[in-house]
Design a protein around this motif. Structure first.
Motif, PDB file in Angstrom:
ATOM      1  N   ILE A 529       1.038  12.462  13.198  1.00  0.00           N
ATOM      2  CA  ILE A 529       0.004  12.024  14.145  1.00  0.00           C
ATOM      3  C   ILE A 529      -1.340  12.658  13.784  1.00  0.00           C
ATOM      4  O   ILE A 529      -2.385  11.995  13.803  1.00  0.00           O
ATOM      5  N   LYS A 530      -1.322  13.934  13.424  1.00  0.00           N
ATOM      6  CA  LYS A 530      -2.560  14.602  13.027  1.00  0.00           C
ATOM      7  C   LYS A 530      -3.103  14.003  11.721  1.00  0.00           C
ATOM      8  O   LYS A 530      -4.317  13.886  11.533  1.00  0.00           O
ATOM      9  N   PHE A 531      -2.191  13.607  10.838  1.00  0.00           N
ATOM     10  CA  PHE A 531      -2.587  13.004   9.569  1.00  0.00           C
ATOM     11  C   PHE A 531      -3.305  11.676   9.800  1.00  0.00           C
ATOM     12  O   PHE A 531      -4.389  11.437   9.251  1.00  0.00           O
ATOM     13  N   VAL A 532      -2.713  10.809  10.623  1.00  0.00           N
ATOM     14  CA  VAL A 532      -3.339   9.502  10.849  1.00  0.00           C
ATOM     15  C   VAL A 532      -4.617   9.650  11.676  1.00  0.00           C
ATOM     16  O   VAL A 532      -5.515   8.793  11.585  1.00  0.00           O
ATOM     17  N   ASN A 533      -4.713  10.712  12.451  1.00  0.00           N
ATOM     18  CA  ASN A 533      -5.961  10.946  13.180  1.00  0.00           C
ATOM     19  C   ASN A 533      -7.106  11.228  12.207  1.00  0.00           C
ATOM     20  O   ASN A 533      -8.246  10.803  12.423  1.00  0.00           O
ATOM     21  N   ARG A 534      -6.789  11.922  11.114  1.00  0.00           N
ATOM     22  CA  ARG A 534      -7.791  12.136  10.070  1.00  0.00           C
ATOM     23  C   ARG A 534      -8.157  10.806   9.402  1.00  0.00           C
ATOM     24  O   ARG A 534      -9.333  10.551   9.125  1.00  0.00           O
ATOM     25  N   LEU A 535      -7.150   9.963   9.161  1.00  0.00           N
ATOM     26  CA  LEU A 535      -7.420   8.655   8.562  1.00  0.00           C
ATOM     27  C   LEU A 535      -8.293   7.809   9.487  1.00  0.00           C
ATOM     28  O   LEU A 535      -9.201   7.096   9.032  1.00  0.00           O
ATOM     29  N   ARG A 536      -8.007   7.884  10.779  1.00  0.00           N
ATOM     30  CA  ARG A 536      -8.793   7.122  11.761  1.00  0.00           C
ATOM     31  C   ARG A 536     -10.267   7.521  11.708  1.00  0.00           C
ATOM     32  O   ARG A 536     -11.156   6.656  11.715  1.00  0.00           O
ATOM     33  N   LYS A 537     -10.509   8.813  11.635  1.00  0.00           N
ATOM     34  CA  LYS A 537     -11.891   9.305  11.605  1.00  0.00           C
ATOM     35  C   LYS A 537     -12.617   8.873  10.333  1.00  0.00           C
ATOM     36  O   LYS A 537     -13.847   8.803  10.306  1.00  0.00           O
ATOM     37  N   LEU A 538     -11.828   8.566   9.285  1.00  0.00           N
ATOM     38  CA  LEU A 538     -12.416   8.116   8.021  1.00  0.00           C
ATOM     39  C   LEU A 538     -12.447   6.590   7.920  1.00  0.00           C
ATOM     40  O   LEU A 538     -12.790   6.044   6.866  1.00  0.00           O
ATOM     41  N   ASN A 539     -12.041   5.916   9.018  1.00  0.00           N
ATOM     42  CA  ASN A 539     -12.013   4.446   9.070  1.00  0.00           C
ATOM     43  C   ASN A 539     -11.096   3.838   8.006  1.00  0.00           C
ATOM     44  O   ASN A 539     -11.383   2.772   7.449  1.00  0.00           O
ATOM     45  N   LYS A 540      -9.980   4.531   7.732  1.00  0.00           N
ATOM     46  CA  LYS A 540      -9.002   4.020   6.774  1.00  0.00           C
ATOM     47  C   LYS A 540      -8.077   2.994   7.426  1.00  0.00           C
ATOM     48  O   LYS A 540      -7.855   3.006   8.635  1.00  0.00           O
ATOM     49  N   GLN A 541      -7.513   2.115   6.599  1.00  0.00           N
ATOM     50  CA  GLN A 541      -6.609   1.080   7.098  1.00  0.00           C
ATOM     51  C   GLN A 541      -5.175   1.618   7.140  1.00  0.00           C
ATOM     52  O   GLN A 541      -4.613   2.005   6.112  1.00  0.00           O
ATOM     53  N   PHE A 542      -4.594   1.634   8.331  1.00  0.00           N
ATOM     54  CA  PHE A 542      -3.216   2.113   8.474  1.00  0.00           C
ATOM     55  C   PHE A 542      -2.587   1.546   9.736  1.00  0.00           C
ATOM     56  O   PHE A 542      -3.274   1.077  10.648  1.00  0.00           O
ATOM     57  N   ARG A 543      -1.259   1.591   9.756  1.00  0.00           N
ATOM     58  CA  ARG A 543      -0.478   1.325  10.962  1.00  0.00           C
ATOM     59  C   ARG A 543       0.495   2.476  11.139  1.00  0.00           C
ATOM     60  O   ARG A 543       1.046   2.985  10.162  1.00  0.00           O
ATOM     61  N   ILE A 544       0.704   2.878  12.379  1.00  0.00           N
ATOM     62  CA  ILE A 544       1.742   3.878  12.668  1.00  0.00           C
ATOM     63  C   ILE A 544       2.564   3.381  13.840  1.00  0.00           C
ATOM     64  O   ILE A 544       2.015   2.993  14.884  1.00  0.00           O
ATOM     65  N   LEU A 545       3.865   3.353  13.642  1.00  0.00           N
ATOM     66  CA  LEU A 545       4.801   2.939  14.693  1.00  0.00           C
ATOM     67  C   LEU A 545       5.688   4.131  15.038  1.00  0.00           C
ATOM     68  O   LEU A 545       6.268   4.762  14.145  1.00  0.00           O
TER      69      LEU A 545
END
Length: 584
Positions: A529-545
């Motif tokens: 969750i912390k990892f994808v939060n970093r991706l979110r702040k960088l506007n990266k394309q991802f999905r997490i389920l």
């Protein structure tokens, strides 16, 4: 700080000590509880995660322990009855010792950390727009299914330990199989064996249980019989073609320095290693075992066009490198153009491509006849510790994108990396390698419950789940990590190839699109969750389920007879998620 919470926890611990003091010979338990209590008192601070930690361990560990003690002291013969509880009590004490270790790390978490903020905080509100929480079944039904599954795990644990005391192989095998069959009836005995083994796990036990499909003739044949059919299934042995001394893994000042691709240094005796026969020959020399599966007919080409092969070597060799883009064989006529490199999990100490076929074969069939899956058997610890496994995957990745089309009827138009747990960790590592050295970056990532942080001093509340996890308990994960890093220079607090969570933004910005699948009850989910939060702040394309009520390792939970029924739609979901990474 809610004084009521800490007072409750300390009171229950003191009551446990008082009851145990009435039993002769249990001073060691009392001492361990006392040490845990001192650690809790020493780090008593007004910290949201400290309070959460106290509530969790009180509800999930201390109170059940106290209830068992109360039940024990209501018996007429306590000395006789305690033998029934001894294994469970030992496991409780072991977990209290783990709690004592990580309590200092709890209060070190900065108050501006994501998990110190309430769900009403703007950061959580923004992040939750990206997290997809999935219900597979109602909680009560799911709990019953997993209770049955945990019994199967206990039977597996018992099977692995039976017969170990016999030096004669035949006798050991007979005892193991006969005794293992008996565990179908003696379920409590199997549970007791499992509890004993996970309290202070040995590496042989962990390897035996996690690789039971490989090591047991019965389970191996059962897997072969029940796995879904696939059109192509072959094994090859890929030789190392790139000098491994040129690739650095351990963190230094050069870790995040991006390099322009100027070719790689190739190994000696390259000509012989490029011969097609090398792929079919097992050898004591350095080779990578690879399992290939596809819904199409995969053909190994015996008539290699060595002129094109030499041209490829010239293009990627540092000695002959031409300043031109590395080309594919664009004139090649073939239907197989989608490639998956699958990297299995197992804590770097166990499991294999074989043990993951229960779902990789389904992936192959679902992807269709224009896809191929390369599933790697990398070298395992403790014989081969960090970074050997990652080096194997990197060498295979370079072989696939540069040479595979010469030997197989494929064309690598798209390549997706797929990895679970340790495999997810290395999938990210391969992306960082590609970014670092300026070679082709994968087109997508599918990761299931990836281990994105190996620094155990970095606390988050999900780690507490490891104290009650029946599949991947904290004691076992701690052992696997120890064996992976022992006697190496690996430093998970600074090395992004061990802890992708801490990678520099310059690397994260270049990662491909990705999909991540996690279990709500998995101790690794917090770091993800912390990892994808970093991706979110960088506007990266991802999905997490995040699948509610599910813990670590779920891709392997759909083995016939032993399966968790609710996992079936999850596996189907994984097929679709993988396919979407190609179609986007």
């Amino acid at each position: 700080m809610n004084d009521h919470i800490i007072c409750n926890t300390l009171y229950f611990l003191q009551k446990c000590q008082l009851l145990l003091s009435q039993i002769e010979g249990k001073q060691e338990w009392i001492n361990e509880i006392n040490e845990c209590q001192k650690e809790l008192e020493l780090h008593k601070v007004n910290h949201p995660l400290y309070e959460y930690c106290l509530l969790f361990i009180t509800e999930k560990i201390i109170q059940p322990f106290l209830q068992d003690l109360d039940t024990l002291f209501n018996c007429q013969d306590v000395v006789k009855e305690i033998k029934k509880y001894e294994l469970n009590f030992n496991y409780v004490i072991k977990r209290l010792s783990l709690i004592k270790e990580f309590i200092p790390n709890v209060v070190k978490v900065p108050l501006d950390d994501l998990f110190c903020k309430p769900q009403t905080d703007d950061e959580w509100i923004q992040l939750n727009r990206y997290i997809e929480y999935v219900n597979l079944d109602d909680p009560q039904s799911l709990s019953k299914q997993f209770d049955q599954f945990y019994d199967y795990i206990a039977m597996g644990a018992a099977y692995c330990t039976l017969g170990q005391k016999y030096s004669n192989t035949l006798i050991s095998l007979i005892v193991q199989n006969v005794g293992g069959a008996a565990m179908l009836i003696k379920k409590q005995t199997a549970r007791n064996i499992k509890t004993k083994e996970i309290t202070n796990p040995s590496l042989s036990f962990v390897k035996g249980l996690w690789s039971i499909q490989n090591n047991s003739t019965f389970f191996k044949n059962f897997m072969k019989f029940t796995n879904c059919k696939i059109k192509s299934h072959l094994k090859i042995h890929v030789p190392f073609l790139f000098d491994d001394q040129q690739f650095k893994y351990h963190h230094d000042n050069n870790t995040y320095v991006l390099e322009k691709f100027n070719g790689f240094k190739m190994v000696d005796d390259l000509y012989n290693k490029l011969q097609v026969k090398e792929l079919l020959q097992k050898s004591k020399q350095q080779k990578i075992k690879v399992r290939i599966i596809s819904a199409n007919k995969v053909i190994l080409n015996n008539n290699i066009d060595y002129s094109q092969l030499v041209q490829k070597v010239i293009e990627i060799s540092s000695e002959h490198h031409q300043i031109s883009q590395i080309i594919q064989q664009n004139n090649k006529i073939t239907k197989i153009k989608k490639v998956v490199l699958h990297i299995h999990g197992g804590g770097w100490v166990a499991m294999s491509s074989f043990s993951h076929q229960s779902y990789t074969r389904k992936w192959a069939n679902y992807l269709g006849d224009d896809a191929i899956i390369f599933s790697i058997d990398y070298r395992l610890a403790p014989e081969y510790r960090y970074p050997y496994a990652l080096e194997d995957v990197w060498q295979l990745y370079l072989w696939i994108i540069n040479f595979s089309q010469f030997y197989l009827n494929i064309k690598v138009e798209q390549i997706v990396l797929a990895g679970d747990s340790a495999g997810g960790n290395m999938a990210l590592g391969i992306c960082f390698r590609a970014i670092k050295y300026g070679v082709r970056i994968p087109d997508g990532l599918l990761m299931a419950y990836p281990a994105v942080n190996l620094d155990l001093t970095k606390f988050n509340p999900y780690l507490l789940q490891g104290l009650i996890d029946q599949v991947a308990p904290a004691t076992v994960l701690k052992l696997a990590l120890y064996e992976y890093l022992k006697d190496t220079n690996g430093k998970p607090d600074v090395d992004p190839y061990l802890s992708p969570l801490i990678a520099d933004d310059s690397f994260l910005l270049q990662l491909p699109k990705m999909t991540i699948m996690c279990g709500q009850l998995d101790s690794l989910t917090g770091d993800t969750i912390k990892f994808v939060n970093r991706l979110r702040k960088l506007n990266k394309q991802f999905r997490i389920l995040i699948y509610n009520g599910i813990n670590h390792g779920f891709l392997n939970f759909e083995v016939p007879i032993f399966a968790v029924p609710a996992i079936k739609p999850l596996i189907e979901n994984s097929c679709d998620l993988l396919k979407q990474l190609f179609n986007q």
